[in-house]
Design a protein around this motif. Sequence first.
Motif, PDB file in Angstrom:
ATOM      1  N   VAL A 129       1.528  -5.975  18.151  1.00  0.00           N
ATOM      2  CA  VAL A 129       2.478  -4.874  18.355  1.00  0.00           C
ATOM      3  C   VAL A 129       2.621  -4.035  17.095  1.00  0.00           C
ATOM      4  N   ALA A 130       2.148  -4.565  15.979  1.00  0.00           N
ATOM      5  CA  ALA A 130       2.195  -3.838  14.707  1.00  0.00           C
ATOM      6  C   ALA A 130       1.221  -4.503  13.740  1.00  0.00           C
ATOM      7  N   SER A 131       0.853  -3.776  12.694  1.00  0.00           N
ATOM      8  CA  SER A 131      -0.041  -4.312  11.668  1.00  0.00           C
ATOM      9  C   SER A 131       0.431  -3.865  10.303  1.00  0.00           C
ATOM     10  N   GLY A 132       0.306  -4.773   9.327  1.00  0.00           N
ATOM     11  CA  GLY A 132       0.638  -4.443   7.953  1.00  0.00           C
ATOM     12  C   GLY A 132      -0.606  -4.498   7.094  1.00  0.00           C
ATOM     13  N   GLY A 133      -0.404  -4.530   5.788  1.00  0.00           N
ATOM     14  CA  GLY A 133      -1.535  -4.564   4.880  1.00  0.00           C
ATOM     15  C   GLY A 133      -2.348  -5.838   4.975  1.00  0.00           C
ATOM     16  N   HIS A 134      -1.673  -6.968   5.230  1.00  0.00           N
ATOM     17  CA  HIS A 134      -2.370  -8.255   5.244  1.00  0.00           C
ATOM     18  C   HIS A 134      -2.128  -9.061   6.513  1.00  0.00           C
ATOM     19  N   ARG A 135      -1.207  -8.620   7.353  1.00  0.00           N
ATOM     20  CA  ARG A 135      -0.872  -9.417   8.528  1.00  0.00           C
ATOM     21  C   ARG A 135      -0.797  -8.570   9.787  1.00  0.00           C
ATOM     22  N   LYS A 136      -0.957  -9.255  10.908  1.00  0.00           N
ATOM     23  CA  LYS A 136      -0.763  -8.627  12.208  1.00  0.00           C
ATOM     24  C   LYS A 136       0.473  -9.248  12.851  1.00  0.00           C
ATOM     25  N   VAL A 137       1.192  -8.439  13.608  1.00  0.00           N
ATOM     26  CA  VAL A 137       2.451  -8.879  14.203  1.00  0.00           C
ATOM     27  C   VAL A 137       2.299  -8.908  15.717  1.00  0.00           C
ATOM     28  N   TYR A 138       2.664 -10.042  16.299  1.00  0.00           N
ATOM     29  CA  TYR A 138       2.556 -10.227  17.746  1.00  0.00           C
ATOM     30  C   TYR A 138       3.938 -10.508  18.340  1.00  0.00           C
ATOM     31  N   ALA A 139       4.104 -10.122  19.597  1.00  0.00           N
ATOM     32  CA  ALA A 139       5.294 -10.538  20.332  1.00  0.00           C
ATOM     33  C   ALA A 139       5.201 -12.044  20.547  1.00  0.00           C
ATOM     34  N   CYS A 140       6.307 -12.737  20.425  1.00  0.00           N
ATOM     35  CA  CYS A 140       6.322 -14.183  20.616  1.00  0.00           C
ATOM     36  C   CYS A 140       6.376 -14.476  22.119  1.00  0.00           C
ATOM     37  N   PRO A 141       5.373 -15.147  22.661  1.00  0.00           N
ATOM     38  CA  PRO A 141       5.353 -15.420  24.103  1.00  0.00           C
ATOM     39  C   PRO A 141       6.611 -16.153  24.565  1.00  0.00           C
ATOM     40  N   GLY A 142       7.260 -15.589  25.582  1.00  0.00           N
ATOM     41  CA  GLY A 142       8.443 -16.219  26.146  1.00  0.00           C
ATOM     42  C   GLY A 142       9.709 -16.013  25.356  1.00  0.00           C
ATOM     43  N   GLU A 143       9.620 -15.321  24.203  1.00  0.00           N
ATOM     44  CA  GLU A 143      10.789 -15.114  23.345  1.00  0.00           C
ATOM     45  C   GLU A 143      10.866 -13.628  22.978  1.00  0.00           C
ATOM     46  N   PRO A 144      11.463 -12.798  23.820  1.00  0.00           N
ATOM     47  CA  PRO A 144      11.456 -11.342  23.594  1.00  0.00           C
ATOM     48  C   PRO A 144      12.183 -10.892  22.342  1.00  0.00           C
ATOM     49  N   ASP A 145      13.011 -11.751  21.743  1.00  0.00           N
ATOM     50  CA  ASP A 145      13.760 -11.366  20.547  1.00  0.00           C
ATOM     51  C   ASP A 145      13.057 -11.780  19.254  1.00  0.00           C
ATOM     52  N   LEU A 146      11.830 -12.313  19.378  1.00  0.00           N
ATOM     53  CA  LEU A 146      11.133 -12.829  18.203  1.00  0.00           C
ATOM     54  C   LEU A 146       9.744 -12.221  18.060  1.00  0.00           C
TER      55      LEU A 146
END
Length: 221
Positions: free
Chosen positions: A16-33
Amino acid sequence: MLFAAKLFHLSDKEPVASGGHRKVYACPGEPDLLIKIKPIKEHYANHTWAKRLAWKMFPDAVHRNTLKEIECELKTALKIGPEIAHTPLARALGVVQTDLGPGSVFERITSNTGELATHLSSICRDGQLSDEMLQDLNTMVGRLFQLQVVARDIHEANIVYGHRGEVRGFFLIDGYGERNMVPLRSMSRRLNDRSLNKQMRNIATRTGLIWDKAARAFLMP
């Protein structure tokens, strides 16, 4: 409820987003994380053979920045105590294993519409920074100084405007944690204040705002 001893499958999902060194994913089953992942193969490929050798000899060093980030957030949470809803940092909720490698779990700061919160860079670029939002920004900045958050890379793209439950404001979602082998800024308020001032001044330069060092606040141009 998040079960930390579970393997999360993310390889078939888009970040859902990307930074300089990491990728960010939605947490399966946990919409707030959210889950932040450092792709290990890509990380190794982008560095010199000497650094790759050092990481092979000291594998924990690959995750050092993540661990320091979690440590900084935990220390900040302990300092702020009962006012935890007003912590200026995205809450860290531990480490999980995924099929892409280990990931760190963070709260998801949202916009009014439930989307990911908006970056300060976008707000300033689009001329959407209101007087009320500027006050919220300075409230966050004041808490960074008050709580002595140690950060190496605060910039307008890792500060977001959104909601944590009923609390509205700006939040720092990345770029914090003491990285130096000798933690000078953690030991010296004067050095850390100087570092924070420099980073805020750089943000002001890039966004067109004015940084008032004495007041520790941003001003409209």
